[in-house]
Motif scaffolding. Structure first.
Motif, PDB file in Angstrom:
ATOM      1  N   TRP A  49       0.850  -1.249  -0.018  1.00 20.38           N
ATOM      2  CA  TRP A  49       0.131  -0.060  -0.143  1.00 20.38           C
ATOM      3  C   TRP A  49       0.823   1.309  -0.115  1.00 20.38           C
ATOM      4  O   TRP A  49       0.553   2.129  -0.596  1.00 20.38           O
ATOM      5  CB  TRP A  49      -0.964   0.128   1.071  1.00 20.38           C
ATOM      6  N   VAL A 147      -3.435  -4.988   7.663  1.00 19.64           N
ATOM      7  CA  VAL A 147      -2.558  -4.751   6.301  1.00 19.64           C
ATOM      8  C   VAL A 147      -1.978  -3.489   6.191  1.00 19.64           C
ATOM      9  O   VAL A 147      -0.847  -3.466   5.558  1.00 19.64           O
ATOM     10  CB  VAL A 147      -3.495  -5.017   5.104  1.00 19.64           C
ATOM     11  N   PHE A 148      -2.361  -2.295   7.099  1.00 19.95           N
ATOM     12  CA  PHE A 148      -2.026  -1.301   6.934  1.00 19.95           C
ATOM     13  C   PHE A 148      -2.067  -0.372   8.188  1.00 19.95           C
ATOM     14  O   PHE A 148      -3.362  -0.666   8.676  1.00 19.95           O
ATOM     15  CB  PHE A 148      -2.303  -0.429   5.535  1.00 19.95           C
ATOM     16  N   SER A 149      -1.445   0.660   8.480  1.00 25.03           N
ATOM     17  CA  SER A 149      -1.832   1.289   9.692  1.00 25.03           C
ATOM     18  C   SER A 149      -2.983   2.123   9.377  1.00 25.03           C
ATOM     19  O   SER A 149      -3.874   2.017  10.416  1.00 25.03           O
ATOM     20  CB  SER A 149      -0.568   2.353   9.973  1.00 25.03           C
ATOM     21  N   TYR A 150      -2.935   2.729   8.175  1.00 22.75           N
ATOM     22  CA  TYR A 150      -4.243   3.467   8.174  1.00 22.75           C
ATOM     23  C   TYR A 150      -5.195   2.711   7.114  1.00 22.75           C
ATOM     24  O   TYR A 150      -5.355   3.189   5.924  1.00 22.75           O
ATOM     25  CB  TYR A 150      -3.784   4.914   7.367  1.00 22.75           C
ATOM     26  N   ILE A 175       1.982  -4.858  11.574  1.00 24.94           N
ATOM     27  CA  ILE A 175       1.422  -4.671  10.247  1.00 24.94           C
ATOM     28  C   ILE A 175       2.029  -5.750   9.251  1.00 24.94           C
ATOM     29  O   ILE A 175       3.237  -5.837   9.317  1.00 24.94           O
ATOM     30  CB  ILE A 175       1.820  -3.202   9.613  1.00 24.94           C
ATOM     31  N   ILE A 176       1.243  -6.592   8.409  1.00 26.60           N
ATOM     32  CA  ILE A 176       1.741  -7.570   7.725  1.00 26.60           C
ATOM     33  C   ILE A 176       1.010  -7.319   6.239  1.00 26.60           C
ATOM     34  O   ILE A 176      -0.078  -7.026   6.109  1.00 26.60           O
ATOM     35  CB  ILE A 176       1.541  -9.091   8.161  1.00 26.60           C
ATOM     36  N   PRO A 177       1.984  -7.374   5.113  1.00 30.92           N
ATOM     37  CA  PRO A 177       1.181  -7.377   3.872  1.00 30.92           C
ATOM     38  C   PRO A 177       0.224  -8.581   3.564  1.00 30.92           C
ATOM     39  O   PRO A 177       0.364  -9.592   4.180  1.00 30.92           O
ATOM     40  CB  PRO A 177       2.494  -7.459   2.784  1.00 30.92           C
TER      41      PRO A 177
ATOM     42  N   PRO B  69       7.256  -6.146  -0.859  1.00 28.97           N
ATOM     43  CA  PRO B  69       6.162  -6.273  -0.176  1.00 28.97           C
ATOM     44  C   PRO B  69       6.003  -5.734   1.309  1.00 28.97           C
ATOM     45  O   PRO B  69       5.121  -5.551   2.033  1.00 28.97           O
ATOM     46  CB  PRO B  69       5.449  -7.530  -0.185  1.00 28.97           C
ATOM     47  N   ASP B  72       5.078  -1.832   3.889  1.00 31.71           N
ATOM     48  CA  ASP B  72       4.068  -1.515   4.838  1.00 31.71           C
ATOM     49  C   ASP B  72       4.486  -1.677   6.159  1.00 31.71           C
ATOM     50  O   ASP B  72       4.202  -0.809   7.001  1.00 31.71           O
ATOM     51  CB  ASP B  72       2.773  -2.224   4.341  1.00 31.71           C
ATOM     52  N   MET B  73       5.427  -2.744   6.132  1.00 33.78           N
ATOM     53  CA  MET B  73       5.575  -3.166   7.568  1.00 33.78           C
ATOM     54  C   MET B  73       6.554  -2.068   8.284  1.00 33.78           C
ATOM     55  O   MET B  73       6.468  -1.658   9.348  1.00 33.78           O
ATOM     56  CB  MET B  73       6.196  -4.671   7.656  1.00 33.78           C
ATOM     57  N   SER B  76       4.916   1.176   9.455  1.00 31.49           N
ATOM     58  CA  SER B  76       4.610   1.043  10.399  1.00 31.49           C
ATOM     59  C   SER B  76       5.381   1.072  11.637  1.00 31.49           C
ATOM     60  O   SER B  76       5.148   1.458  12.857  1.00 31.49           O
ATOM     61  CB  SER B  76       3.536  -0.056  10.602  1.00 31.49           C
ATOM     62  N   LYS B  79       5.510   3.800  14.356  1.00 30.52           N
ATOM     63  CA  LYS B  79       4.638   3.980  15.542  1.00 30.52           C
ATOM     64  C   LYS B  79       4.753   3.015  16.645  1.00 30.52           C
ATOM     65  O   LYS B  79       4.094   3.246  17.745  1.00 30.52           O
ATOM     66  CB  LYS B  79       3.183   3.722  14.963  1.00 30.52           C
TER      67      LYS B  79
END
Lengths: 383, 201
Positions: A49, A147-150, A175-177, B69, B72-73, B76, B79
């Motif tokens: 994302w 899947v995504f923070s937001y 968070i993991i894809p 991929p 995204d991890m 994050s 935070k």
């Protein structure tokens, strides 16, 4: 004058993530709706994302399927520069679900052996209390993936936990894809996740997960995916955006015919899209939520909703939804107190563009009948 | 865990973690960086094991393929922990939009840990941009070459069809296709495709 002649940029690059609810984009391409509205669209599968967002921000993609909180995150500059992204169309609702590992599910069943948990689908997070307490004593926590923070997934997971009286301090959300979620569950790296299709179905099919709740049980009817693009792109290409809205509107309506859903599932199996067997894609498009490998599926008629039949309000972005998302983003500390966005919620979820476009062109939408649709070859005219 | 060895010179080196599955691409990047200034670790791990790697190595900067991929991890992480790497954009000023765009277009992005000197990071970014752009260039070139080959094949097939069914010489077949292309303002490949589409009816 035809719309085809005034489209500023007929060749578009649009980004998507390989999830069941990317169906409107795939259908618009495969069933010729983009073509009908004068567009030649290349769909580009994205692996994350953040990369999808960065490519839209930098203009490498003209538009993309976005998580509904994403344009808000761009406006506030969360993990990115403050950027004006607008969402003129809602693409889908009710596509997420929460899946727990088979091991955790078996534990819960044993703990509640004298209670009728079977009739308790949708599962309340209260059933996790005992396990949360046990792990606390052992010095660890239940770990859940989003899947995504937001993302709606994140906020839906939080809402579900809170509704059952689970203290957020007592669980870890990581968070993991999406594509790694099932692997992480199988490896025991996480105890559950909130994700969209086809991943919940795949977890049940491979006997490693139990799907107890769908987003319909948590936030019914909330927009989960929207069409997102730069505000400057919209301003510079107003007719292109109109054509894009119309093509996707037609695709979303096409998807509301149940006879078309199986065809959609078949198209999604292609390696360019989900690259996944039909077995894992079809159920959630046909209103079936698989629960556990040896239990019956649950009937969820509005699972993956792309439009409302005979009522176009289903695809119209709504400020109220946007404000609700902002509220959750603030509650989770994602948007800091006093922070200001580059765009107001009204400007992001720009219902006026949607209404203007539909007022001009909705008469050109090919009427659907439940036995299937026939594409009209007539030229499009601005009325 | 952080090294407690204060005598070691390596403590002054910027610690770079490179996340890249393509080994050749990784090597080219690493060879381009001066090893006396940088301590570079290359990983191709994904998912939770990548997070463990970040915890163990405590890099000052993470360079990652934009198509990974795992982005995204990493996004994050800032935070979850205050020492964790933040996306490069959070260090860039608004006027640095260009830098971010260049990074994205060259197929790479970065995460930086708070304490590190931005100037030292800039030179790593420059190297990354240079190396990855070169790669992106090669990829595009390959794509173009493939396309050209396909186009040539289509033109050849259409020509053959004209020779066989319209009894034209090779030269005339080609000329008639070129004329059609010029008359209709089309590319010769498109004319060839049309001919083959008609031929298959």
């Amino acid at each position: 004058m035809t719309l085809n002649n005034v489209i500023e940029k007929p060749d578009l690059s649009i980004g998507f993530i390989s999830l069941t609810d990317c169906a409107p984009l795939v259908i618009a391409k495969e069933m010729g709706f983009f073509k009908k509205w004068g567009l030649s669209v290349d769909l580009h599968k994205q692996n994350s994302w953040s990369t999808l967002r960065d490519k839209v921000h930098s203009g490498l993609l003209d538009a993309a399927q976005m998580l509904s909180p994403m344009p808000i995150a761009s406006s506030y500059g969360l993990d990115c520069l403050k950027t004006k992204v607008v969402a003129p169309l809602v693409l889908s609702r009710n596509g997420n679900a929460i899946t727990l590992s088979a091991a955790l599910y078996e534990t819960i069943k044993k703990q509640h052996i004298h209670q009728p948990y079977h009739s308790d689908i949708p599962l309340s997070s209260a059933y996790l209390k005992e396990e949360v307490a046990t792990r606390k004593m052992l010095g660890n926590k239940i770990k859940l993936g989003a899947v995504f923070s937001y993302s709606c997934h994140y906020y839906q997971l939080v809402s579900w936990l809170q509704a059952g009286g689970i203290n957020l301090q007592d669980v870890d959300i990581v968070i993991i894809p999406p594509a790694d979620m099932v692997t992480a569950l199988a490896a025991g790296e996480i105890d559950g996740f909130c994700v969209g299709g086809p991943w919940n179905t795949q977890a049940v099919r491979t006997q490693i997960g139990f799907t107890g709740v769908t987003s319909l049980d948590i936030w019914p009817g909330t927009p989960e995916k929207v069409l997102g693009l730069l505000q400057t792109f919209q301003e510079n290409n107003p007719h292109t955006i109109q054509a894009l809205i119309m093509a996707l509107q037609e695709a979303c309506e096409w998807l509301e015919i149940i006879a078309n859903r199986f065809e959609a599932a078949r198209l999604l199996t292609d390696s360019h899209y989900l690259d996944m067997p039909l077995d894992n894609i079809a159920p959630s498009l046909l209103g079936s939520c698989l629960t556990f490998h040896d239990e019956s599926p649950r009937s969820v008629p509005s699972y993956n909703q792309f439009s409302l039949f005979n009522d176009r309000v289903g695809n119209c972005p709504d400020t109220i939804d946007g404000e609700m998302l902002v509220k959750h983003m603030k509650q989770q500390g994602h948007i800091k107190d006093g922070a200001e966005g580059a765009l107001s919620v009204q400007d992001i979820f720009c219902s006026d563009i949607y209404h203007q476009t539909l007022a001009l062109f909705s008469s050109k939408i090919t009427p659907l009948n439940p036995l299937g649709s026939v594409l009209s070859s007539q030229e499009l005219k601005i009325s | 865990m952080k090294s407690s060895n204060t005598l070691s010179l390596s403590d002054n080196k910027v610690k770079v973690l490179l996340v890249e599955n393509n080994k050749r691409k990784a090597n080219e990047f690493m060879n381009a960086l001066d090893r006396s200034n940088y301590h570079i670790v290359h990983v191709s791990n994904t998912g939770v094991s990548l997070l463990k790697e970040v915890d163990m190595f405590l890099p000052d900067i993470i360079i990652i393929d934009i198509e990974s991929p795992d982005r995204d991890m990493l996004d994050s992480l800032n935070k979850i922990s205050s020492t964790a790497p933040k996306p490069i954009v959070m260090f860039a000023e608004q006027e640095d939009t260009q830098l971010i765009d260049i990074l994205v277009k060259s197929g790479v992005t970065a995460y930086v840990v708070g304490g590190v000197n931005l100037n030292r990071v800039k030179s790593i970014l420059d190297t990354a941009i240079a190396r990855f752009t070169q790669y992106q260039g090669l990829k595009d070139e390959l794509e173009t070459t493939k396309q050209k080959l396909t186009n040539q094949r289509v033109v050849e097939q259409a020509k053959l069809w004209l020779i066989q069914t319209k009894k034209l010489s090779e030269k005339d077949a080609y000329h008639s296709m070129r004329k059609m292309a010029m008359d209709n303002g089309q590319k010769i490949e498109d004319v060839a495709k049309n001919i083959l589409a008609l031929a298959s009816l």
